[in-house]
Motif scaffolding. Structure first.
Motif, PDB file in Angstrom:
ATOM      1  N   GLY A 278      -5.288   6.506   3.741  1.00 31.47           N
ATOM      2  CA  GLY A 278      -5.114   6.817   2.326  1.00 31.47           C
ATOM      3  C   GLY A 278      -3.672   7.095   1.943  1.00 31.47           C
ATOM      4  O   GLY A 278      -3.404   7.683   0.904  1.00 31.47           O
ATOM      5  N   ILE A 279      -2.735   6.680   2.813  1.00 35.46           N
ATOM      6  CA  ILE A 279      -1.318   6.881   2.475  1.00 35.46           C
ATOM      7  C   ILE A 279      -0.823   5.682   1.668  1.00 35.46           C
ATOM      8  O   ILE A 279      -1.020   4.543   2.069  1.00 35.46           O
ATOM      9  CB  ILE A 279      -0.459   7.003   3.756  1.00 35.46           C
ATOM     10  CG1 ILE A 279      -1.044   8.013   4.727  1.00 35.46           C
ATOM     11  CG2 ILE A 279       0.999   7.296   3.407  1.00 35.46           C
ATOM     12  CD1 ILE A 279      -0.936   9.454   4.304  1.00 35.46           C
ATOM     13  N   GLY A 280      -0.152   5.964   0.586  1.00 36.13           N
ATOM     14  CA  GLY A 280       0.416   4.897  -0.225  1.00 36.13           C
ATOM     15  C   GLY A 280      -0.612   4.266  -1.147  1.00 36.13           C
ATOM     16  O   GLY A 280      -1.753   4.729  -1.254  1.00 36.13           O
ATOM     17  N   GLY A 281      -0.185   3.188  -1.811  1.00 30.81           N
ATOM     18  CA  GLY A 281      -1.097   2.497  -2.719  1.00 30.81           C
ATOM     19  C   GLY A 281      -0.762   2.754  -4.172  1.00 30.81           C
ATOM     20  O   GLY A 281      -0.014   3.662  -4.511  1.00 30.81           O
ATOM     21  N   ILE A 282      -1.296   1.896  -5.004  1.00 28.78           N
ATOM     22  CA  ILE A 282      -0.995   1.953  -6.440  1.00 28.78           C
ATOM     23  C   ILE A 282      -1.981   2.880  -7.146  1.00 28.78           C
ATOM     24  O   ILE A 282      -3.171   2.883  -6.846  1.00 28.78           O
ATOM     25  CB  ILE A 282      -1.106   0.531  -7.044  1.00 28.78           C
ATOM     26  CG1 ILE A 282      -0.171  -0.455  -6.336  1.00 28.78           C
ATOM     27  CG2 ILE A 282      -0.873   0.555  -8.540  1.00 28.78           C
ATOM     28  CD1 ILE A 282       1.286  -0.310  -6.653  1.00 28.78           C
ATOM     29  N   TYR A 283      -1.443   3.682  -8.071  1.00 31.31           N
ATOM     30  CA  TYR A 283      -2.295   4.411  -9.000  1.00 31.31           C
ATOM     31  C   TYR A 283      -2.435   3.537 -10.228  1.00 31.31           C
ATOM     32  O   TYR A 283      -1.472   3.286 -10.932  1.00 31.31           O
ATOM     33  CB  TYR A 283      -1.646   5.741  -9.408  1.00 31.31           C
ATOM     34  CG  TYR A 283      -1.646   6.810  -8.334  1.00 31.31           C
ATOM     35  CD1 TYR A 283      -2.372   6.668  -7.164  1.00 31.31           C
ATOM     36  CD2 TYR A 283      -0.930   7.990  -8.528  1.00 31.31           C
ATOM     37  CE1 TYR A 283      -2.372   7.667  -6.198  1.00 31.31           C
ATOM     38  CE2 TYR A 283      -0.924   8.996  -7.570  1.00 31.31           C
ATOM     39  CZ  TYR A 283      -1.645   8.821  -6.393  1.00 31.31           C
ATOM     40  OH  TYR A 283      -1.651   9.798  -5.459  1.00 31.31           O
ATOM     41  N   SER A 308      -5.660  -1.123  -5.256  1.00 32.67           N
ATOM     42  CA  SER A 308      -5.232   0.180  -5.768  1.00 32.67           C
ATOM     43  C   SER A 308      -5.831   1.340  -4.973  1.00 32.67           C
ATOM     44  O   SER A 308      -6.960   1.279  -4.519  1.00 32.67           O
ATOM     45  CB  SER A 308      -5.599   0.384  -7.240  1.00 32.67           C
ATOM     46  OG  SER A 308      -4.969  -0.573  -8.031  1.00 32.67           O
ATOM     47  N   ALA A 309      -5.023   2.397  -4.837  1.00 29.20           N
ATOM     48  CA  ALA A 309      -5.542   3.618  -4.233  1.00 29.20           C
ATOM     49  C   ALA A 309      -6.510   4.263  -5.212  1.00 29.20           C
ATOM     50  O   ALA A 309      -7.570   4.756  -4.840  1.00 29.20           O
ATOM     51  CB  ALA A 309      -4.388   4.561  -3.910  1.00 29.20           C
ATOM     52  N   ILE A 310      -6.121   4.219  -6.470  1.00 29.74           N
ATOM     53  CA  ILE A 310      -6.940   4.814  -7.522  1.00 29.74           C
ATOM     54  C   ILE A 310      -7.029   3.857  -8.694  1.00 29.74           C
ATOM     55  O   ILE A 310      -6.032   3.302  -9.139  1.00 29.74           O
ATOM     56  CB  ILE A 310      -6.313   6.139  -7.995  1.00 29.74           C
ATOM     57  CG1 ILE A 310      -6.419   7.158  -6.862  1.00 29.74           C
ATOM     58  CG2 ILE A 310      -6.976   6.652  -9.259  1.00 29.74           C
ATOM     59  CD1 ILE A 310      -5.941   8.514  -7.222  1.00 29.74           C
ATOM     60  N   ASN A 335     -12.772   0.543  -0.446  1.00 33.07           N
ATOM     61  CA  ASN A 335     -12.896   0.651   1.008  1.00 33.07           C
ATOM     62  C   ASN A 335     -11.997   1.795   1.459  1.00 33.07           C
ATOM     63  O   ASN A 335     -11.204   2.322   0.663  1.00 33.07           O
ATOM     64  CB  ASN A 335     -12.472  -0.676   1.637  1.00 33.07           C
ATOM     65  CG  ASN A 335     -12.935  -0.811   3.071  1.00 33.07           C
ATOM     66  OD1 ASN A 335     -13.519   0.112   3.649  1.00 33.07           O
ATOM     67  ND2 ASN A 335     -12.675  -1.952   3.663  1.00 33.07           N
ATOM     68  N   ASN A 336     -12.092   2.165   2.721  1.00 31.28           N
ATOM     69  CA  ASN A 336     -11.261   3.248   3.257  1.00 31.28           C
ATOM     70  C   ASN A 336     -11.311   4.471   2.320  1.00 31.28           C
ATOM     71  O   ASN A 336     -12.381   4.967   2.029  1.00 31.28           O
ATOM     72  CB  ASN A 336      -9.828   2.767   3.477  1.00 31.28           C
ATOM     73  CG  ASN A 336      -9.781   1.657   4.517  1.00 31.28           C
ATOM     74  OD1 ASN A 336     -10.533   1.715   5.482  1.00 31.28           O
ATOM     75  ND2 ASN A 336      -8.954   0.665   4.316  1.00 31.28           N
ATOM     76  N   LEU A 337     -10.144   4.900   1.832  1.00 34.96           N
ATOM     77  CA  LEU A 337     -10.145   6.091   0.986  1.00 34.96           C
ATOM     78  C   LEU A 337      -9.899   5.765  -0.489  1.00 34.96           C
ATOM     79  O   LEU A 337      -9.514   6.625  -1.269  1.00 34.96           O
ATOM     80  CB  LEU A 337      -9.087   7.076   1.496  1.00 34.96           C
ATOM     81  CG  LEU A 337      -9.477   7.717   2.835  1.00 34.96           C
ATOM     82  CD1 LEU A 337      -8.269   8.322   3.532  1.00 34.96           C
ATOM     83  CD2 LEU A 337     -10.547   8.782   2.637  1.00 34.96           C
ATOM     84  N   GLN A 366     -14.882   5.412   3.456  1.00 36.74           N
ATOM     85  CA  GLN A 366     -15.132   6.731   2.881  1.00 36.74           C
ATOM     86  C   GLN A 366     -14.769   6.727   1.399  1.00 36.74           C
ATOM     87  O   GLN A 366     -14.400   7.742   0.841  1.00 36.74           O
ATOM     88  CB  GLN A 366     -14.273   7.784   3.577  1.00 36.74           C
ATOM     89  CG  GLN A 366     -14.643   8.008   5.022  1.00 36.74           C
ATOM     90  CD  GLN A 366     -13.419   8.492   5.784  1.00 36.74           C
ATOM     91  OE1 GLN A 366     -12.669   7.711   6.351  1.00 36.74           O
ATOM     92  NE2 GLN A 366     -13.190   9.797   5.768  1.00 36.74           N
ATOM     93  N   SER A 367     -14.843   5.578   0.802  1.00 33.96           N
ATOM     94  CA  SER A 367     -14.363   5.443  -0.567  1.00 33.96           C
ATOM     95  C   SER A 367     -15.377   5.965  -1.566  1.00 33.96           C
ATOM     96  O   SER A 367     -16.528   6.232  -1.221  1.00 33.96           O
ATOM     97  CB  SER A 367     -14.101   3.966  -0.857  1.00 33.96           C
ATOM     98  OG  SER A 367     -15.315   3.252  -0.857  1.00 33.96           O
ATOM     99  N   SER A 368     -14.918   6.102  -2.804  1.00 37.82           N
ATOM    100  CA  SER A 368     -15.860   6.493  -3.839  1.00 37.82           C
ATOM    101  C   SER A 368     -15.682   5.593  -5.048  1.00 37.82           C
ATOM    102  O   SER A 368     -14.576   5.209  -5.409  1.00 37.82           O
ATOM    103  CB  SER A 368     -15.684   7.975  -4.173  1.00 37.82           C
ATOM    104  OG  SER A 368     -15.112   8.135  -5.442  1.00 37.82           O
ATOM    105  N   ASN A 369     -16.797   5.225  -5.620  1.00 38.54           N
ATOM    106  CA  ASN A 369     -16.820   4.184  -6.629  1.00 38.54           C
ATOM    107  C   ASN A 369     -17.751   4.620  -7.745  1.00 38.54           C
ATOM    108  O   ASN A 369     -18.945   4.797  -7.529  1.00 38.54           O
ATOM    109  CB  ASN A 369     -17.341   2.915  -5.937  1.00 38.54           C
ATOM    110  CG  ASN A 369     -16.999   1.649  -6.692  1.00 38.54           C
ATOM    111  OD1 ASN A 369     -16.875   1.675  -7.915  1.00 38.54           O
ATOM    112  ND2 ASN A 369     -16.851   0.557  -5.970  1.00 38.54           N
TER     113      ASN A 369
END
Ligand SMILES: Nc1ncnc2c1ncn2[C@@H]1O[C@H](COP(=O)(O)OP(=O)(O)O)[C@@H](O)[C@H]1O
Ligand SMILES: [Mg+2]
Lengths: 480, 262
Positions: A278-283, A308-310, A335-337, A366-369
């Motif tokens: 869950g490090i990095g990624g676009i908001y 995107s992370a979020i 996927n993932n976080l 462990q993602s949430s959708n």
């Protein structure tokens, strides 16, 4: 293979678009204040009306609070630690592609979006946006023959200021929400589409957004207008390099459909989503809204959200014209976080308006959708109808899916239908396919694409297969 | 048919397997040679389906002792899809529904995975349609089943026929049919039996898990095994099934002469 954790081990393949282009970039200093807003406007040589638009938005933004009602938790964003304007160093926008820095062309080549004459897609016109600036738009002349305007919004501000002034901010007002206000203050570039009366746009239009710098926010702005009886299909794609910091992306998209016109807007969103930890990624905080202003007009959103992370995004339709139609077809894969909170709003104002919502959420790792949707029927919307279908698919046993359908109706003579389902890819289903010689990853991808078929069928043909592949890639694991 | 010189296809020795810490298979031995038809009988809960799933590689079952060789190779080290590709087929007792995945597409992908393994060329959609239409006749299934999602909304009998269709397409070296006969009416049973007989030849083998003599009236087994408590406790010829039908499993329980097959 021994454990049920096989499914859990299905993780994202290394992000294919994670490279950084080494190119000299002009950046302004970090942070935001009125001077920065003025600076952006002057860098872009903008007319007064736009500077005023930006300043008003900025002042409004100062009074707004970041929304916190979504199922999204993330560390505070320091808005003074972001660079609000970055552009590849060039003089002015190039007149022809030959003048564009070859490194940029190469970048888009690598992304599968060749821009030069020989290799470009034959039936799709592309506007390529790199960090804050549109670097090239293909097929402009051919489109112009039909009276279609397709260019960067910066160019539109210069060439067609009266059109921009007439429509900009009329669907998403500058103070609509925190992120929309921020975008209105600092937006850099994006696409502008204008389809005149009675014209069916002869090709697919497409914008490709590429974030290259790690510390730069991306604030693109898209405006699409279809005049009476016009029609257009538009697709947006997005990728970004892998950085271990989070990059903010706050776009605004406005669609305006006049009488008997139709706009189809498709998105394939594949921003970098961060790594397995869950490090990095676009908001990705995006405001997308379409207004069916005219009678019998139609706006259709299709989205495939995989990156995107979020993701915080609710492409919506205001069904103002009588008998207008709004559609929302969505596949969101996390996927993932990753966390996604996405859905739509269908605001029925005119008589006999109709809306369809088909949402498919897939959560792995462990993602949430979450699906969050609003169907609102105004007091004058006699005979309006909505049909919503929200399905969730869980892969593994650590992912979460939620559905929040809100319904507000002030009209008794309206019909609203809502269906929802949740399924989990079971070990036994997977085993059944495997025991017929189908590998684990392909088995999952077969089930996922079956689950998404209703939405993929809505995508422009050229991209449906791409979307299918993209999902498969996203789910491709390190096992087997 | 029993031929002493035939190649050994499957050799299971001292197989122990458990699920969630509960031992189910407790030292099972079985040897199957090319050309043979074996029937495995036994009470509910004796471990028949477990045996079939362990052979096919279901992840819920852990093998803690013993080995399973297929044509001399250690099967237990292979992923289920590899086992399928090299010729193991399991006809499920309860075929699962897979919504959204087209039966035709599924059958084609599966068939091509097997064909690739055995060096046959990949079939495109048209060639595959020809093949599948031909094999549909074996199980007398309506082509409309191809348009639907895998097993979704199929009746019990239709699911079983779909299993046999898969077997007919995959042409496995060893077919394990887990109670393919249960829940079938007599016509469907005959169709399934005819399919099995048609596909059996001297290079492959069939393991029929069944409760009923009526299937064995249609398919004559070379060996009949009786399972109890996670092992094979008795092996005989086809007459053993007839005896079981007459005397029931209690006769097995009381029989002190049960022997294990090595
Ligand atoms: N996945 C499982 N989880 C827990 N128990 C199981 C599982 N599979 C089988 N068993 C148990 O193992 C025993 C043997 O079952 P099974 O192999 O299905 O027998 P049969 O097919 O001979 O009727 C039964 O007691 C059953 O309850
Ligand atoms: Mg059983």
């Amino acid at each position: 293979m021994e454990s049920p954790s096989l499914v859990e081990k299905i993780v994202t393949k290394p992000y294919k678009y994670g490279f950084v282009t080494e190119i000299e970039t002009e950046k302004i200093s970090k942070g935001i204040n009125e001077d920065i807003v003025r600076l952006i406007s002057s860098k872009k040589d903008e007319p007064d009306f736009l500077l005023h638009f930006r300043l008003k938005a900025y002042r409004k933004w100062l009074t707004l609070k970041e929304p916190n009602w979504a199922d999204l938790r993330y560390p505070n964003i320091d808005y003074q630690d972001i660079i609000y304007y970055a552009a590849p160093k060039t003089d002015k926008k190039k007149q022809s592609l030959d003048e564009v820095d070859p490194k940029l062309l190469e970048t888009f080549d690598k992304l599968g979006i060749p821009l030069n004459e020989q290799k470009r897609l034959s039936n799709v016109a592309v506007d390529a946006v790199f960090d804050s600036v549109s670097i090239a738009t293909t097929y402009k002349e051919k489109l112009a023959e039909h009276g279609v305007i397709f260019c960067s919004i910066s160019e539109a501000v210069k060439e067609y200021p009266e059109l921009v002034e007439r429509y900009l901010g009329t669907v998403v007002p500058i103070g609509d929400n925190f992120f929309a206000a921020l975008n209105s203050a600092v937006f850099s570039d994006g696409s502008f589409v204008f389809i005149p009366k009675g014209v069916n746009c002869p090709m697919e239009l497409s914008s490709y957004f590429r974030i290259n710098s790690g510390d730069t926010g991306q604030f693109e702005r898209t405006l699409i207008v279809a005049e009476e009886g016009a029609s257009v299909s538009y697709l947006e794609g997005c990728t970004a390099p892998m950085f271990d910091t989070n990059t903010l992306h706050a776009a605004v998209v406005e669609l305006i459909a006049l009488d008997d016109s139709s706009i189809k807007y498709s998105t394939v969103q594949n921003w970098y989503s961060g790594n397995e930890e869950g490090i990095g990624g676009i908001y990705n905080f995006v405001t997308k809204r379409g207004q069916c202003r005219g009678k019998r007009s139609k706006i259709s959103w299709s989205q495939v959200e995989t990156g995107s992370a979020i993701t915080w995004k609710y492409p919506s339709c205001i069904l103002q014209g009588d008998e207008s139609i709004g559609e929302f077809y969505s596949v969101a894969l996390t996927n993932n976080l990753q966390k996604a909170d996405t859905g739509t709003k269908m605001i029925h104002l005119g008589k006999n308006t109709r809306s369809t919502i088909v949402s498919k959420g897939i959560s792995a790792g462990q993602s949430s959708n979450s699906y969050r949707g609003l169907v609102q029927i105004g007091s004058k919307a006699i005979g309006s109808r909505n049909y919503s279908q929200c399905d969730s698919m869980l892969i593994g046993d650590q992912a979460a899916a939620n559905t929040y359908p809100y319904i507000r109706s002030q009209q008794a003579k309206a019909s609203i239908e809502h269906e929802a389902s949740t399924c989990r890819i079971s070990e036994d289903q997977l085993f059944y396919l495997q025991s017929r010689g189908i590998g684990c990853e392909q088995a999952i991808s077969m089930m996922v694409s079956g689950f998404c078929r209703d939405v993929f069928n809505q995508l422009p043909m050229e991209f449906a297969a791409e979307a299918d592949k993209l999902l498969a890639l996203k789910l491709e694991g390190t096992v087997g | 048919m029993i031929r002493p010189e035939a190649q050994t296809l499957l050799e299971i020795s001292d197989l122990h397997a458990h699920v969630e810490d509960q031992p189910i298979l407790k030292g099972l031995n079985l040897k199957v040679k090319a050309g043979e038809i074996h029937a495995v009988m036994g009470r509910n809960g004796s471990g028949k389906s477990t045996l079939s799933k362990v052979i096919a590689g279901h992840p819920a079952y852990t093998v803690c002792k013993g080995q399973v060789l297929f044509q001399g190779e250690n099967l237990l080290e292979m992923e289920p899809e590899i086992r399928a590709r090299i010729g193991i087929f399991l006809g499920f007792q309860y075929p699962i529904e897979i919504p959204g995945v087209s039966n035709l597409e599924f059958l084609r992908v599966a068939t091509n995975a097997r064909r690739e393994q055995i060096g046959k060329e990949e079939l495109d959609t048209f060639d595959f349609e020809d093949l599948v239409n031909e094999r549909l006749k074996v199980v007398q299934m309506d082509p409309s089943f191809l348009e639907r999602s895998v097993n979704e909304g199929f009746s019990g009998g239709e699911k079983k026929r779909n299993e046999i269709l898969q077997m007919a397409l995959l042409e496995p070296t060893i077919a394990i049919l887990d109670e393919t006969d249960s829940g079938l009416d007599i016509d469907a049973l005959r169709i399934v039996a005819k399919g099995v007989n048609q596909l059996a030849n001297e290079d492959n083998a069939t393991l029929l898990i069944t409760h009923y003599q009526r299937l064995l009236n249609e398919i004559t087994p070379d060996y009949v095994h009786v399972m109890a408590g996670g092992k094979i406790v008795r092996t005989g010829g086809s007459e053993l099934a007839i005896e079981l039908e007459r005397s029931g499993y209690e006769w097995i329980d009381s029989d002190k002469n049960n022997q294990e097959v090595k």
